[in-house]
Design a protein around this motif. Structure first.
Motif, PDB file in Angstrom:
ATOM      1  N   ASN A  23       0.479  -0.911  -0.113  1.00 26.95           N
ATOM      2  CA  ASN A  23       0.140  -0.538  -0.571  1.00 26.95           C
ATOM      3  C   ASN A  23       0.807   1.029   0.395  1.00 26.95           C
ATOM      4  N   ALA A  24       2.348   0.959   0.383  1.00 26.64           N
ATOM      5  CA  ALA A  24       3.136   2.308   0.172  1.00 26.64           C
ATOM      6  C   ALA A  24       2.637   3.257  -0.954  1.00 26.64           C
ATOM      7  N   LYS A  25       2.499   4.907  -1.221  1.00 21.87           N
ATOM      8  CA  LYS A  25       2.993   5.281  -1.977  1.00 21.87           C
ATOM      9  C   LYS A  25       3.889   6.408  -2.207  1.00 21.87           C
ATOM     10  N   PRO A  26       4.208   7.046  -3.640  1.00 22.22           N
ATOM     11  CA  PRO A  26       4.549   7.682  -3.598  1.00 22.22           C
ATOM     12  C   PRO A  26       5.136   8.783  -2.718  1.00 22.22           C
ATOM     13  N   ARG A  27       6.042   9.746  -1.746  1.00 22.77           N
ATOM     14  CA  ARG A  27       5.893  11.139  -1.348  1.00 22.77           C
ATOM     15  C   ARG A  27       4.768  12.067  -2.684  1.00 22.77           C
ATOM     16  N   GLU A  28       4.130  12.781  -1.810  1.00 20.86           N
ATOM     17  CA  GLU A  28       3.482  14.090  -2.743  1.00 20.86           C
ATOM     18  C   GLU A  28       4.645  15.075  -3.166  1.00 20.86           C
ATOM     19  N   ASP A  29       6.117  15.161  -2.413  1.00 17.82           N
ATOM     20  CA  ASP A  29       7.096  15.944  -2.972  1.00 17.82           C
ATOM     21  C   ASP A  29       7.858  15.993  -3.424  1.00 17.82           C
ATOM     22  N   GLY A  30       7.344  14.238  -4.356  1.00 16.42           N
ATOM     23  CA  GLY A  30       8.889  14.049  -5.744  1.00 16.42           C
ATOM     24  C   GLY A  30      10.173  13.402  -5.087  1.00 16.42           C
TER      25      GLY A  30
ATOM     26  N   LEU B  40      17.751  -3.067   6.682  1.00 18.46           N
ATOM     27  CA  LEU B  40      17.392  -3.104   6.024  1.00 18.46           C
ATOM     28  C   LEU B  40      16.122  -1.614   5.356  1.00 18.46           C
ATOM     29  N   PHE B  41      15.872  -1.706   4.111  1.00 17.60           N
ATOM     30  CA  PHE B  41      14.516  -0.212   3.956  1.00 17.60           C
ATOM     31  C   PHE B  41      14.447  -1.187   2.835  1.00 17.60           C
ATOM     32  N   LEU B  42      13.383   0.319   2.528  1.00 16.90           N
ATOM     33  CA  LEU B  42      12.545  -0.396   0.835  1.00 16.90           C
ATOM     34  C   LEU B  42      12.840   1.620   0.625  1.00 16.90           C
ATOM     35  N   TRP B  43      12.795   1.862  -0.547  1.00 15.54           N
ATOM     36  CA  TRP B  43      12.797   3.134  -1.030  1.00 15.54           C
ATOM     37  C   TRP B  43      11.859   2.814  -2.084  1.00 15.54           C
ATOM     38  N   VAL B  44      10.803   3.376  -1.956  1.00  8.43           N
ATOM     39  CA  VAL B  44       9.416   3.946  -2.890  1.00  8.43           C
ATOM     40  C   VAL B  44       9.705   5.181  -3.648  1.00  8.43           C
TER      41      VAL B  44
ATOM     42  N   PRO C 174      11.949  10.316  -3.136  1.00  8.51           N
ATOM     43  CA  PRO C 174      12.028   8.956  -2.581  1.00  8.51           C
ATOM     44  C   PRO C 174      11.688   8.886  -1.372  1.00  8.51           C
ATOM     45  N   ASP C 175      10.747   8.130  -0.793  1.00 13.72           N
ATOM     46  CA  ASP C 175      10.428   7.428   0.779  1.00 13.72           C
ATOM     47  C   ASP C 175      11.194   6.701   1.031  1.00 13.72           C
ATOM     48  N   LYS C 176      12.015   6.321   2.535  1.00 18.36           N
ATOM     49  CA  LYS C 176      12.408   5.724   2.780  1.00 18.36           C
ATOM     50  C   LYS C 176      11.973   4.740   3.847  1.00 18.36           C
ATOM     51  N   LEU C 177      11.227   3.395   4.076  1.00 20.46           N
ATOM     52  CA  LEU C 177      10.525   2.828   4.821  1.00 20.46           C
ATOM     53  C   LEU C 177      11.664   1.753   5.363  1.00 20.46           C
ATOM     54  N   ALA C 178      11.901   1.573   7.170  1.00 24.21           N
ATOM     55  CA  ALA C 178      13.101   1.477   7.141  1.00 24.21           C
ATOM     56  C   ALA C 178      12.317  -0.234   8.024  1.00 24.21           C
TER      57      ALA C 178
ATOM     58  N   ALA D  70       8.556   2.869  -8.185  1.00 28.48           N
ATOM     59  CA  ALA D  70       8.813   1.894  -7.855  1.00 28.48           C
ATOM     60  C   ALA D  70       9.771   1.580  -6.331  1.00 28.48           C
ATOM     61  N   LYS D  71       9.682   0.427  -6.420  1.00 29.04           N
ATOM     62  CA  LYS D  71      10.064  -0.413  -5.012  1.00 29.04           C
ATOM     63  C   LYS D  71      11.185  -0.984  -4.891  1.00 29.04           C
ATOM     64  N   TYR D  72      11.882  -0.232  -4.489  1.00 31.55           N
ATOM     65  CA  TYR D  72      14.127  -0.658  -4.435  1.00 31.55           C
ATOM     66  C   TYR D  72      13.897  -1.221  -2.952  1.00 31.55           C
ATOM     67  N   TRP D  73      14.834  -2.220  -2.589  1.00 34.04           N
ATOM     68  CA  TRP D  73      15.536  -3.211  -1.307  1.00 34.04           C
ATOM     69  C   TRP D  73      16.952  -2.618  -1.393  1.00 34.04           C
ATOM     70  N   ARG D  74      16.777  -2.061   0.038  1.00 35.39           N
ATOM     71  CA  ARG D  74      18.450  -1.638   0.367  1.00 35.39           C
ATOM     72  C   ARG D  74      18.828  -2.321   1.814  1.00 35.39           C
TER      73      ARG D  74
END
Length: 399
Positions: free
Chosen positions: A10-17, A28-32, A19-23, A37-41
């Motif tokens: 359900n994670a959506k891109p940030r409105e300010d354009g 380990l975190f997820l870049w939205v 990348p959003d970092k979900l820990a 696109a969603k990238y594991w890092r």
């Protein structure tokens, strides 16, 4: 809080354009990304430097799989290994393996051999590999192929009743393996480990030399005190790989030195079919050496006591026995040696069979078979002569 599949989905891109970092925890975190696109890092430190490891793309890489990659990276760090560099090394090895796959090297070998093959033979070679070898073996790195893997491939061909096809495909696999060894991309030809495993039509086998024994054979032949025409006969038998009886009865009138051909009449051939033997430069040289010795008579190799009769059928066998090959190799076995080596080296199997003067099952083809493949046979016979000469310390001269 650790991430959940639902939260990630359900994670959506940030409105300010941005990348959003979900820990998720444990670095380990997820870049939205702004485009969705969603990238594991995974962030980590190695030798005092802050680094980031790519762990996949969601949803191709699930949360569970991303966590497994994180744990694997942690174990590498604990062992003193940089997981980022380890990943790069694996990519390099994978790329190298792809470049050295059986199919890639087979096609490289095929291109190298193409100039000396007829169009028809070349077509048969590549089509047999594409149909019966590449589907099972093509993607394997060539140095990872094992005898059981290759055997399983050949067994599939045998199961459909194509036993001879299976043998030819195996010979071609072996030729590719030898090329890989020659070019430094394999260390061992595993097809050699399959000798005797495959089914084969029942044939009469006579003891024959192996190619690895050639240098020792020529050494013994040079050292053995043999009647000079007999020594020349032994060399000519190897160069022409005719049957011993065909050589014993050879007559000078059958040889055309200008055309470099020996034409054996049908009545002296096992299959009662006239046969042409292209003569290599080495064979011609031997005939020139023989002419002063026996050229006054009709036979190349007359008996010592009666020049109107050919030498005994046991002369060459006895000579090989004195050389230490009794029960190990026979004069007739030179045909098997030639066939084995030429097939291993990728020569057209039909050309080899024609030069061996084996029976042609197809009566229509047999009608014109005598001269079939003659130019290819000339090239093959010269290659064979050069191959044999390379195994002799003093070359082919037997003065």
């Amino acid at each position: 809080m650790p991430l959940t599949d639902t939260a990630i989905r359900n994670a959506k891109p940030r409105e300010d354009g941005k990348p959003d970092k979900l820990a998720d925890g444990g670095s380990l975190f997820l870049w939205v990304m702004p485009n969705g696109a969603k990238y594991w890092r995974m962030s980590y430190r190695f030798n005092g430097k802050q680094k980031t490891l790519a762990c996949g793309v969601y949803p191709d890489t699930s949360l569970k799989e991303a966590r497994e990659k994180r744990e694997a990276a942690r174990k590498l760090l604990q062992a003193g290994t940089d997981p980022g560099e380890e990943k790069k090394q694996q990519k390099r090895e994978k790329k190298l393996a792809a470049e050295n796959s059986f199919e890639i090297i087979s096609r490289e070998w095929y291109t190298k051999e193409l100039p000396r093959w007829s169009e028809g033979h070349a077509k048969r070679v590549i089509e047999s590999l594409e149909a019966d070898a590449f589907p099972d073996l093509g993607k394997y790195p060539i140095d990872s192929l094992t005898a059981p893997i290759i055997l399983e491939c050949i067994r599939k061909i045998e199961k459909r009743g194509a036993i001879e096809t299976g043998q030819r495909v195996l010979q071609r696999i072996g030729a590719v393996m030898r090329y890989a060894i020659q070019t430094g991309r394999a260390a061992h030809n595993v097809t050699a480990d399959l000798v005797g495993v495959l089914r084969a039509p029942k044939v009469e086998h006579r003891p024959a030399l192996a190619r690895s024994e050639l240098k020792e054979f020529y050494r013994r032949l040079a050292a053995e005190p043999i009647y000079q025409p007999t020594r020349i006969a032994m060399h000519l038998l190897m160069l022409t790989f005719v049957r011993p009886g065909e050589l014993r009865h050879a007559r000078w009138e059958e040889f055309d030195m200008e055309r470099a051909e020996w034409r054996i009449p049908a009545e002296r051939m096992k299959m009662r079919e006239a046969h042409i033997v292209p003569l290599s430069s080495q064979a011609l040289e031997l005939l020139q050496q023989l002419r002063p010795l026996t050229g006054r008579g009709a036979l190349l190799f007359p008996a010592m006591t009666d020049h109107d009769r050919p030498m005994s059928e046991n002369t060459l066998s006895y000579a090989m026995g004195r050389m230490g090959y009794k029960g190990q190799a026979t004069p007739h076995g030179f045909r098997a040696l030639a066939s084995t080596v030429l097939n291993e080296e990728g020569f057209n199997a039909d050309v080899i069979e024609r030069q061996l003067a084996h029976a042609e099952r197809n009566k229509i083809r047999a009608a014109y078979h005598r001269a079939e493949y003659l130019e290819e046979r000339r090239k093959m016979m010269q290659w064979w002569a050069d191959f044999l000469q390379n195994h002799q310390i003093d070359g082919i001269t037997v003065r």
